[in-house]
Design a protein around this motif. Structure first.
Motif, short mmCIF file in Angstrom:
data_model
loop_
_atom_site.label_atom_id
_atom_site.label_comp_id
_atom_site.label_asym_id
_atom_site.label_seq_id
_atom_site.Cartn_x
_atom_site.Cartn_y
_atom_site.Cartn_z
N ARG A 119 0.83 -1.22 0.00
CA ARG A 119 0.00 0.00 0.00
C ARG A 119 0.85 1.26 0.00
O ARG A 119 0.55 2.27 0.65
CB ARG A 119 -0.98 0.00 1.19
CG ARG A 119 -1.94 -1.19 1.15
CD ARG A 119 -2.99 -1.09 2.23
NE ARG A 119 -3.88 -2.24 2.21
CZ ARG A 119 -4.93 -2.38 1.39
NH1 ARG A 119 -5.21 -1.42 0.53
NH2 ARG A 119 -5.69 -3.46 1.44
N ASN A 151 -8.17 -14.53 -4.32
CA ASN A 151 -7.38 -13.42 -3.78
C ASN A 151 -7.95 -12.09 -4.25
O ASN A 151 -7.48 -11.48 -5.22
CB ASN A 151 -5.92 -13.57 -4.22
CG ASN A 151 -4.99 -12.65 -3.46
OD1 ASN A 151 -5.42 -11.69 -2.84
ND2 ASN A 151 -3.70 -12.95 -3.51
N ARG A 152 -8.97 -11.62 -3.56
CA ARG A 152 -9.65 -10.39 -3.96
C ARG A 152 -8.73 -9.19 -3.91
O ARG A 152 -8.83 -8.28 -4.74
CB ARG A 152 -10.85 -10.16 -3.04
CG ARG A 152 -11.92 -11.25 -3.14
CD ARG A 152 -12.55 -11.27 -4.51
NE ARG A 152 -13.51 -12.35 -4.66
CZ ARG A 152 -14.17 -12.61 -5.78
NH1 ARG A 152 -13.95 -11.87 -6.86
NH2 ARG A 152 -15.03 -13.61 -5.85
N ARG A 153 -7.82 -9.16 -2.96
CA ARG A 153 -6.90 -8.03 -2.85
C ARG A 153 -5.98 -7.95 -4.06
O ARG A 153 -5.77 -6.88 -4.63
CB ARG A 153 -6.09 -8.16 -1.57
CG ARG A 153 -5.11 -7.03 -1.31
CD ARG A 153 -4.48 -7.18 0.05
NE ARG A 153 -3.51 -6.14 0.32
CZ ARG A 153 -2.85 -6.01 1.47
NH1 ARG A 153 -3.08 -6.86 2.45
NH2 ARG A 153 -1.96 -5.04 1.63
N SER A 154 -5.44 -9.11 -4.47
CA SER A 154 -4.56 -9.13 -5.63
C SER A 154 -5.33 -8.80 -6.90
O SER A 154 -4.84 -8.06 -7.77
CB SER A 154 -3.90 -10.51 -5.76
OG SER A 154 -3.09 -10.58 -6.91
N ARG A 155 -6.53 -9.33 -7.03
CA ARG A 155 -7.33 -9.05 -8.23
C ARG A 155 -7.66 -7.56 -8.33
O ARG A 155 -7.61 -6.97 -9.42
CB ARG A 155 -8.60 -9.90 -8.22
CG ARG A 155 -8.33 -11.37 -8.39
CD ARG A 155 -9.59 -12.21 -8.31
NE ARG A 155 -10.50 -11.94 -9.43
CZ ARG A 155 -11.62 -12.61 -9.64
NH1 ARG A 155 -11.97 -13.59 -8.81
NH2 ARG A 155 -12.38 -12.33 -10.68
N ALA A 156 -7.97 -6.94 -7.20
CA ALA A 156 -8.27 -5.50 -7.22
C ALA A 156 -7.04 -4.71 -7.63
O ALA A 156 -7.14 -3.72 -8.38
CB ALA A 156 -8.77 -5.06 -5.84
N ALA A 157 -5.87 -5.12 -7.15
CA ALA A 157 -4.63 -4.41 -7.51
C ALA A 157 -4.35 -4.53 -9.00
O ALA A 157 -3.93 -3.56 -9.65
CB ALA A 157 -3.46 -4.97 -6.70
N GLU A 159 -6.58 -5.03 -11.37
CA GLU A 159 -7.60 -4.25 -12.07
C GLU A 159 -7.29 -2.76 -12.00
O GLU A 159 -7.55 -2.01 -12.96
CB GLU A 159 -8.97 -4.56 -11.49
CG GLU A 159 -9.45 -5.97 -11.85
CD GLU A 159 -10.60 -6.46 -11.00
OE1 GLU A 159 -11.11 -5.68 -10.18
OE2 GLU A 159 -11.00 -7.64 -11.16
N ARG A 160 -6.72 -2.31 -10.88
CA ARG A 160 -6.36 -0.88 -10.78
C ARG A 160 -5.26 -0.51 -11.77
O ARG A 160 -5.13 0.66 -12.15
CB ARG A 160 -5.91 -0.55 -9.35
CG ARG A 160 -7.05 -0.41 -8.35
CD ARG A 160 -6.58 0.28 -7.08
NE ARG A 160 -5.53 -0.45 -6.40
CZ ARG A 160 -5.74 -1.38 -5.48
NH1 ARG A 160 -6.98 -1.73 -5.16
NH2 ARG A 160 -4.72 -1.99 -4.89
N SER A 165 -9.85 -8.20 -17.66
CA SER A 165 -10.11 -9.57 -17.26
C SER A 165 -10.31 -10.46 -18.47
O SER A 165 -10.99 -10.09 -19.44
CB SER A 165 -11.36 -9.63 -16.37
OG SER A 165 -11.71 -10.97 -16.10
N TYR A 186 -5.72 -11.93 -16.44
CA TYR A 186 -5.85 -10.56 -16.94
C TYR A 186 -4.77 -10.32 -17.98
O TYR A 186 -3.74 -11.02 -18.01
CB TYR A 186 -5.67 -9.54 -15.80
CG TYR A 186 -6.71 -9.61 -14.72
CD1 TYR A 186 -7.81 -8.75 -14.73
CD2 TYR A 186 -6.60 -10.53 -13.68
CE1 TYR A 186 -8.76 -8.82 -13.73
CE2 TYR A 186 -7.55 -10.61 -12.68
CZ TYR A 186 -8.64 -9.75 -12.72
OH TYR A 186 -9.59 -9.81 -11.72
#
Length: 223
Positions: A119, A151-157, A159-160, A165, A186
């Motif tokens: 972060r 791993n929602r945290r990794s997927r969000a990172a 996507e940012r 996808s 991705y």
């Protein structure tokens, strides 16, 4: 084969992974392991040494370029990342990429950071450095990123970053916890890179951390 190289930004330096990084990797991984549920991260000096040995063995096979992530402000190792699954397309007789025939497709992965580097601007600049090399030096057609679908945290990172996808590959591989995982895929294409690059630069600037110059080799593809 591709020769190892360094990449340098304002906040981080990516150095070719070597046995000299073992103590730093062990220390980085020991800060706080609570975020590594879906990530293979070495635990202790023995595992860090095996982690580096395995990465260098893969590198010798011509399909992986592993890096240590070093924070520029204090020269502390704060993680690791790598290029992997390097592909050469449409070149009869060419199996492995080289400096003369760089990869057309590449994955960025096996990325993890110390708790103190998470972060922060570290991951944004690491991805900027790697993507810039892939698209601007190698002139790759695509870059792939994947992660455990849980791993929602990794997927969000991912996507940012601006990656798109491609869906879920079911029962794809063994997860870090020993189960069989689904993988979320991705990609970023060469035509999308300018928009992704500008977005990464804006994210660094918005955090009050304007990106430094990207230092990369000059062995550009000629075609």
């Amino acid at each position: 084969m591709l020769r190892p190289f360094s990449l340098t930004g304002r906040h981080v330096r990516l150095e070719p992974l070597s046995t000299e990084h073992v103590p730093g990797l062990a220390a980085a991984a020991a800060e706080d392991r609570s975020s590594y549920a879906f990530t293979r991260v070495p635990d202790g000096l023995v595992e860090a040494a095996e982690y580096v040995r395995a990465a260098l063995t893969e590198q010798a096979g011509g399909q992986v370029l592993p890096f240590a992530v070093v924070r520029s402000s204090d020269d502390v190792v704060v993680g690791s990342t790598r290029f992997l699954d390097l592909e050469v397309l449409g070149r009869p007789g060419v199996i492995l990429p080289s400096d003369a025939v760089p990869p057309d497709g590449v994955e960025i992965g096996s990325t993890w950071y110390a708790a103190s580097a998470q972060r922060t601007a570290v991951n944004t600049e690491v991805k900027l450095l790697l993507l810039a090399h892939a698209f601007e030096v190698w002139q790759a057609l695509r870059v792939t990123l994947k992660t455990d679908a849980r791993n929602r945290r990794s997927r969000a990172a991912i996507e940012r970053l601006g990656a798109r996808s491609e869906g879920i590959r079911r029962a794809h591989t063994t997860a870090s916890d020993g189960t069989v995982r689904d993988s979320a895929y991705y990609s970023i294409l060469a035509a999308e890179w300018p928009t992704v690059r500008d977005g990464l630069r804006r994210r660094l600037a918005a955090a009050g951390r304007a990106p430094g110059p990207v230092t990369v080799p000059t062995n550009r593809r000629s075609h």
